[in-house]
Design a protein around this motif. Structure first.
Motif, PDB file in Angstrom:
ATOM      1  N   GLN A 131       1.021  -1.309  -0.044  1.00 27.71           N
ATOM      2  CA  GLN A 131      -0.088   0.177  -0.032  1.00 27.71           C
ATOM      3  C   GLN A 131       0.951   1.290  -0.152  1.00 27.71           C
ATOM      4  OE1 GLN A 131      -3.329   0.244  -0.427  1.00 27.71           O
ATOM      5  NE2 GLN A 131      -3.117  -2.147  -0.631  1.00 27.71           N
ATOM      6  N   ARG A 188       1.155   4.392  -2.893  1.00 31.60           N
ATOM      7  CA  ARG A 188       0.697   5.697  -2.349  1.00 31.60           C
ATOM      8  C   ARG A 188       2.081   6.715  -2.706  1.00 31.60           C
ATOM      9  NH1 ARG A 188      -1.852   3.369   2.175  1.00 31.60           N
ATOM     10  NH2 ARG A 188       0.095   3.833   3.291  1.00 31.60           N
ATOM     11  N   GLN A 248       3.153  -4.073  -6.984  1.00 33.84           N
ATOM     12  CA  GLN A 248       3.824  -3.288  -6.403  1.00 33.84           C
ATOM     13  C   GLN A 248       5.563  -3.367  -6.519  1.00 33.84           C
ATOM     14  OE1 GLN A 248       4.668  -5.351  -2.201  1.00 33.84           O
ATOM     15  NE2 GLN A 248       3.083  -6.690  -3.078  1.00 33.84           N
TER      16      GLN A 248
END
Length: 707
Positions: free
Chosen positions: A51, A55, A416
């Motif tokens: 995450q 971001r 990711q």
């Protein structure tokens, strides 16, 4: 072996300051719980890291930028190098023994050492008066392992949920913990036999003592379960293995329950409860997924009662394509389901990787015909074999009702990672192709989300900058499986570059063909795939696609983008080691190509030398011979090669460009998986990942297909 006494043995100490048997059991589960807790913590950190990267608005989101993440990355890299390491395969005649990586082996050894230490804690094996105490302690330690075995076995897996691991990965631990239980039970039995042997009492106990009979029966059943669970044996017939495994398990549990004293029977009830929980959840979820009453909004055209109806299509290479439209489940790339079709293969369910994405609004499977149910699927599909060129084939059969259980499978999100390497052997592409398409689709969404040059959307969908896709197949006929998907991915990336001039994503695709046969010559491969014009790997068989391949796709802005394949002739390739003629007139080339940029193509000379041509593949720059005008999008096409890949070179070139953590995913035969694993360990150590050089980490995921 007589544990049925009025004295509660579990609460008594064995003397010399040793803890009670109940305390020893609690100590074992404290160790197990700590290991599960550590795995859970790592899983939560990995999710938080993913995450955080999405971001991150910097140009290098997959690169650690703080002391905490740098430290975590360093520890992760060190642990990975140790856990990924493995011994070279050991050839034994026609068979090859493949060894597991060091990480899982260390976990199993830690479990074994814990069991043995607790079983013999402060007990002297040379003292004849303590042999009975050792019999008790090993018996108590044996029975307390039962819950762990069942925690690792269920498809609805609590440990898997906490640790972020697939039940398929945990199944390896399930088998080895069961073998540890067998060893503990064997020691338990042997020390009682050793104690009785002093008085020549073994035969008397086995014939006259009911408790001894039950214990010996439980050990015999467990021995049978362990032996039949060895891969070569269970692979003889998976359906038979599953049936006998269930029956013998019931017999084993009954025998253990009858053998154990009341004070420890709770360790038998816990596994029974876990089994019931697993089955209830599976049946309830299966009813929801497969009953049409819960999915009326899907517009399913199947039967009124059941949700899913599947069509079966035969493909070259004894492959069946199974398609289920409007499925009643959602899934992620890389997951699989258990598929059942009672009208074709009664009372059997098999795991199959989902080769499609949720956006396709269909479940698609490619199933190679082996033995049993998979061969029946192909026989059924072949009754309507228009695709195989039978002019007198019957009309397409109606869809068959199928039942779906799942989805299952856990994989860290590849979005990711800065760079992703996908390697597949044969049917392993059913796992890697959806992963490729998933990232490419995100690139497309991101490019459409940009309002103008230099303007970025609010949320990043993927940190991935480059993808390296490698597929090793035996025959070019297998390309028909993913002809549409490859075409779509290449078109999407070309469109992204046309829409966004500063598009920085890179895609490289290489397809290695090791063998080819006349029977699988060009008529079986759809000509629409934008592949090179004449990358011939066999002689005497014309396998060219033609030089004027042009796929046009009209886009939203009204412009037409074409993806064409050009080829450049190379000099006549010298004969190479590893080639050979097939009885049908084709040829095989198993030579490893160590560097695609400096390639010596393996050419077959069964009917004389042939010329080989290499396609140009680039999502960034294009060779001068294939460069298009500024008004046209760059050409994208896969490289077709004859031979086998050299994973170390392929992965190294990707790592040299990486600006953050990279992921390597492989699905294929054990030999390919071992080669990739060793390559990752070597490159990680060579680059001193996160140990002062600034090089980024390497995450490895190996998907083992088969039973």
């Amino acid at each position: 072996m007589d544990l049925m006494t009025d004295m509660p043995m579990g609460s008594m100490s064995m003397g010399n300051g040793a803890p009670s048997l109940f305390t020893l059991q609690k100590m074992y589960w404290a160790v197990v719980g700590s290991a599960i807790g550590a795995a859970t913590l790592v899983n939560l950190l990995n999710r938080a890291l993913a995450q955080h990267r999405l971001r991150d608005s910097s140009l290098t989101p997959a690169k650690p930028k703080s002391l905490f993440f740098n430290t975590y990355a360093t520890l992760t890299a060190i642990v990975r190098e140790i856990s990924y390491a493995t011994i070279h395969p050991l050839p034994l005649g026609r068979y090859t023994i493949h060894f597991p990586p060091l990480g899982p082996v260390l976990v199993i050894l830690a479990n074994l050492i814990t069991i043995l230490v607790l079983s013999f804690y402060k007990l002297d094996t040379t003292d004849v008066w303590e042999w009975e105490d050792i019999g008790y302690s090993t018996g108590f330690m044996a029975i307390c392992q039962l819950p762990l075995i069942f925690l690792l076995a269920g498809r609805q897996n609590v440990i898997g949920f906490l640790a972020g691991m697939s039940y398929a990965s945990l199944n390896w631990f399930h088998r080895w913990v069961a073998r540890t239980l067998w060893l503990t039970a064997t020691i338990h039995m042997c020390f009682w036999f050793r104690d009785w042997a002093r008085y020549d009492y073994i035969k008397y106990e086995l014939y006259n003592d009911e408790l001894t009979k039950r214990g010996f029966a439980a050990w015999c059943i467990l021995t049978f379960i362990v032996v039949t669970s060895i891969r070569p044996i269970r692979g003889l017939s998976y359906e038979v293995f599953v049936l006998q495994h269930l029956v013998t398990f019931i017999g084993f549990i009954v025998a253990v329950w009858m053998h154990a004293p009341n004070e420890v029977r709770v360790w038998v009830w816990i596994p029974i409860g876990l089994l019931v929980f697993d089955r209830v959840v599976r049946y309830v979820w299966g009813a929801y997924v497969n009953l049409a009453v819960f999915h009326r909004n899907k517009g399913n055209k199947g039967s009124r009662l059941w949700t899913h109806s599947a069509t079966f299509t035969p493909l070259p290479g004894n492959i069946t394509r199974v398609t289920v439209d409007n499925p009643g489940i959602s899934w992620q790339a890389g997951q699989h389901v258990f598929l059942t079709c009672h009208s074709i293969v009664p009372l059997q369910c098999h795991p199959f990787t989902i080769a499609s994405l949720p956006d396709d609004d269909k479940l698609e499977f490619f199933i190679r015909a082996e033995n049993g149910g998979t061969r029946r699927f192909f026989r059924y599909a072949s009754k309507n074999d228009k695709i195989l060129g039978n002019p007198g084939s019957a009309p397409a059969a109606k869809g068959r009702t199928v039942f779906v259980e799942g989805p299952y499978g856990t994989l860290r999100s590849l979005r990711q990672f800065d760079s992703v390497v996908l390697l597949a052997g044969g049917m392993g592409a059913t796992f890697t192709m959806p992963l490729l398409r998933d990232i490419a689709s995100v690139w497309t969404k991101e490019s459409k989300g940009q309002i103008g040059q230099g303007s970025f959307q609010a949320k990043r969908l993927a940190a991935t900058k480059r993808i390296r896709f490698v597929w090793v197949i035996k025959s070019r006929a297998q390309l028909s499986m993913f002809e549409t998907q490859l075409q779509s991915v290449l078109a999407d990336v070309a469109e992204c570059r046309a829409r966004q001039p500063d598009f920085q994503k890179e895609l490289e695709i290489s397809i290695y063909i090791t063998c080819d046969e006349k029977l699988e010559a060009p008529t079986t491969v759809p000509p629409a795939l934008p592949l090179p014009a004449r990358d011939v790997i066999t002689s005497g068989v014309d396998l060219s696609y033609g030089k004027d391949i042009d796929i046009s796709d009209e886009k939203d802005n009204g412009s037409v983008h074409s993806i064409s394949a050009e080829s450049s002739s190379t000099a006549e390739a010298p004969a190479a080691v590893g080639k050979g003629c097939l009885p049908g007139g084709g040829c095989c080339c198993t030579t490893q190509i160590k560097d695609e940029d400096q390639i010596t193509t393996c050419a077959c000379t069964c009917s004389g030398p042939v010329q080989s041509e290499k396609a140009i593949l680039s999502s960034g720059a294009v060779d001068e011979k294939t460069a298009l005008s500024k008004e046209s999008p760059p050409t994208l096409s896969p490289t077709i090669l004859s031979g086998r890949p050299y994973p170390r070179t392929i992965i190294r070139k990707v790592l040299e460009k990486a600006e953050g953590e990279s992921a390597v995913v492989v699905c294929g035969p054990p030999g390919l998986s071992d080669d990739v694993r060793r390559s990752v360990v070597y490159l990680s150590d060579e680059r001193a990942v996160h140990k002062g050089t600034g090089a980024q980490g390497i995450y490895l995921h190996i998907e083992n297909f088969g039973y």
